[in-house]
Design an enzyme around this catalytic site. Sequence first.
Site, PDB file in Angstrom:
ATOM      1  N   HIS A  96       0.844  -1.188   0.000  1.00  0.00           N
ATOM      2  CA  HIS A  96       0.000   0.000   0.000  1.00  0.00           C
ATOM      3  C   HIS A  96       0.886   1.247   0.000  1.00  0.00           C
ATOM      4  O   HIS A  96       2.097   1.154   0.229  1.00  0.00           O
ATOM      5  CB  HIS A  96      -0.939   0.016   1.215  1.00  0.00           C
ATOM      6  CG  HIS A  96      -0.216  -0.001   2.530  1.00  0.00           C
ATOM      7  ND1 HIS A  96      -0.138  -1.110   3.335  1.00  0.00           N
ATOM      8  CD2 HIS A  96       0.491   0.952   3.151  1.00  0.00           C
ATOM      9  CE1 HIS A  96       0.582  -0.832   4.396  1.00  0.00           C
ATOM     10  NE2 HIS A  96       0.986   0.419   4.315  1.00  0.00           N
TER      11      HIS A  96
HETATM   12  C1  T46 Z   1       2.467   0.649   7.075  1.00  0.00           C
HETATM   13  C2  T46 Z   1       3.305  -0.548   7.332  1.00  0.00           C
HETATM   14  C3  T46 Z   1       4.750  -0.219   7.533  1.00  0.00           C
HETATM   15  C4  T46 Z   1      -4.846  -0.814  13.301  1.00  0.00           C
HETATM   16  O1  T46 Z   1      -5.954  -1.103  13.766  1.00  0.00           O
HETATM   17  N1  T46 Z   1      -4.126   0.221  13.819  1.00  0.00           N
HETATM   18  C5  T46 Z   1      -2.903   0.576  13.340  1.00  0.00           C
HETATM   19  O2  T46 Z   1      -2.298   1.546  13.841  1.00  0.00           O
HETATM   20  C6  T46 Z   1      -2.357  -0.165  12.251  1.00  0.00           C
HETATM   21  C7  T46 Z   1      -0.990   0.187  11.690  1.00  0.00           C
HETATM   22  C8  T46 Z   1      -3.070  -1.210  11.746  1.00  0.00           C
HETATM   23  N2  T46 Z   1      -4.288  -1.533  12.259  1.00  0.00           N
HETATM   24  C9  T46 Z   1      -5.028  -2.686  11.719  1.00  0.00           C
HETATM   25  C10 T46 Z   1      -5.435  -2.588  10.261  1.00  0.00           C
HETATM   26  C11 T46 Z   1      -5.461  -4.023   9.807  1.00  0.00           C
HETATM   27  O3  T46 Z   1      -6.710  -4.600  10.113  1.00  0.00           O
HETATM   28  O4  T46 Z   1      -4.162  -3.832  11.781  1.00  0.00           O
HETATM   29  C12 T46 Z   1      -4.392  -4.702  10.694  1.00  0.00           C
HETATM   30  C13 T46 Z   1      -3.103  -4.997   9.948  1.00  0.00           C
HETATM   31  O5  T46 Z   1      -2.683  -3.803   9.253  1.00  0.00           O
HETATM   32  P1  T46 Z   1      -1.993  -3.839   7.813  1.00  0.00           P
HETATM   33  O6  T46 Z   1      -2.484  -5.013   7.065  1.00  0.00           O
HETATM   34  O7  T46 Z   1      -2.165  -2.485   7.206  1.00  0.00           O
HETATM   35  O8  T46 Z   1      -0.471  -4.091   8.223  1.00  0.00           O
HETATM   36  P2  T46 Z   1       0.829  -3.943   7.320  1.00  0.00           P
HETATM   37  O9  T46 Z   1       1.915  -4.597   8.072  1.00  0.00           O
HETATM   38  O10 T46 Z   1       0.586  -4.387   5.932  1.00  0.00           O
HETATM   39  O11 T46 Z   1       1.096  -2.358   7.252  1.00  0.00           O
HETATM   40  C14 T46 Z   1       1.460  -1.662   8.438  1.00  0.00           C
HETATM   41  C15 T46 Z   1       0.676  -0.340   8.524  1.00  0.00           C
HETATM   42  O12 T46 Z   1      -0.732  -0.619   8.464  1.00  0.00           O
HETATM   43  C16 T46 Z   1       1.019   0.580   7.393  1.00  0.00           C
HETATM   44  O13 T46 Z   1       0.517   1.886   7.653  1.00  0.00           O
HETATM   45  O14 T46 Z   1       2.921   1.594   6.467  1.00  0.00           O
HETATM   46  O15 T46 Z   1       2.852  -1.365   8.420  1.00  0.00           O
END
Ligand code: T46
Length: 142
Positions: free
Chosen positions: A50
Site C-alpha cells: 500500500h
Molecule cells: C504501514 C506498514 C509499515 C490498526 O488497527 N491500527 C494501526 O495503527 C495499524 C498500523 C493497523 N491496524 C489494523 C489494520 C489491519 O486490520 O491492523 C491490521 C493490519 O494492518 P496492515 O495489514 O495495514 O499491516 P501492514 O503490516 O501491511 O502495514 C502496516 C501499517 O498498516 C502501514 O501503515 O505503512 O505497516
Amino acid sequence: MNNVRVLNLKNISDEKGNLTPIEATRDIPFEIKRVYYLYNVPQNQTRGYHAHKELQQLLVCINGSVEILCEDENGEKQTYLLDRADKGLFVGSMVWHEMMNFSKDCVLVVFASEYYNEIDYIRNYDDFLQLSNIKRQGSMYA
Ligand code: T46
C-alpha cells in the site's frame, strides 16, 4: 527516490550498552501521534502493499532484519535492508511499500505522524499508479 530517506539515528554507546533516542521534529521530520510494531511475522510472509496519501512514518528494525521495497510516485524503486536499531527509514506520503524477508526475531517499530485512518491507505496498486500520474501531471503545470 522521492519521499524516502535512510536516517542514521544517534547511537549512544558505552560500557552499559547502547541507547538510541528519537525526538519528534528533531531526529525525524514530524510530530509522532502513533507508534506500532510488527513482530512474530511468519517466515516468507510479506506485508504492506500500500501507499499512504498523507501519512509520514519512520521504520526502525530494533531487532533482527527486514527488507522494504519502496516505489515512489515517479516509478523509481529501491529495496532497503533494515538490520540495525540505529538505522531508520523515513517513508513519506505516496510511496508504495512492501515488506519482506522478515527474520524470525524481527521487531519492526513504526513511528507515525497521524492516528490510524484506513481512509489514508491506497491499497490498490492501479489506484496508486493513477494517483501518481495525476500528481505528476499536476506538478508539471503548477
Ligand atoms: C504501514 C506498514 C509499515 C490498526 O488497527 N491500527 C494501526 O495503527 C495499524 C498500523 C493497523 N491496524 C489494523 C489494520 C489491519 O486490520 O491492523 C491490521 C493490519 O494492518 P496492515 O495489514 O495495514 O499491516 P501492514 O503490516 O501491511 O502495514 C502496516 C501499517 O498498516 C502501514 O501503515 O505503512 O505497516
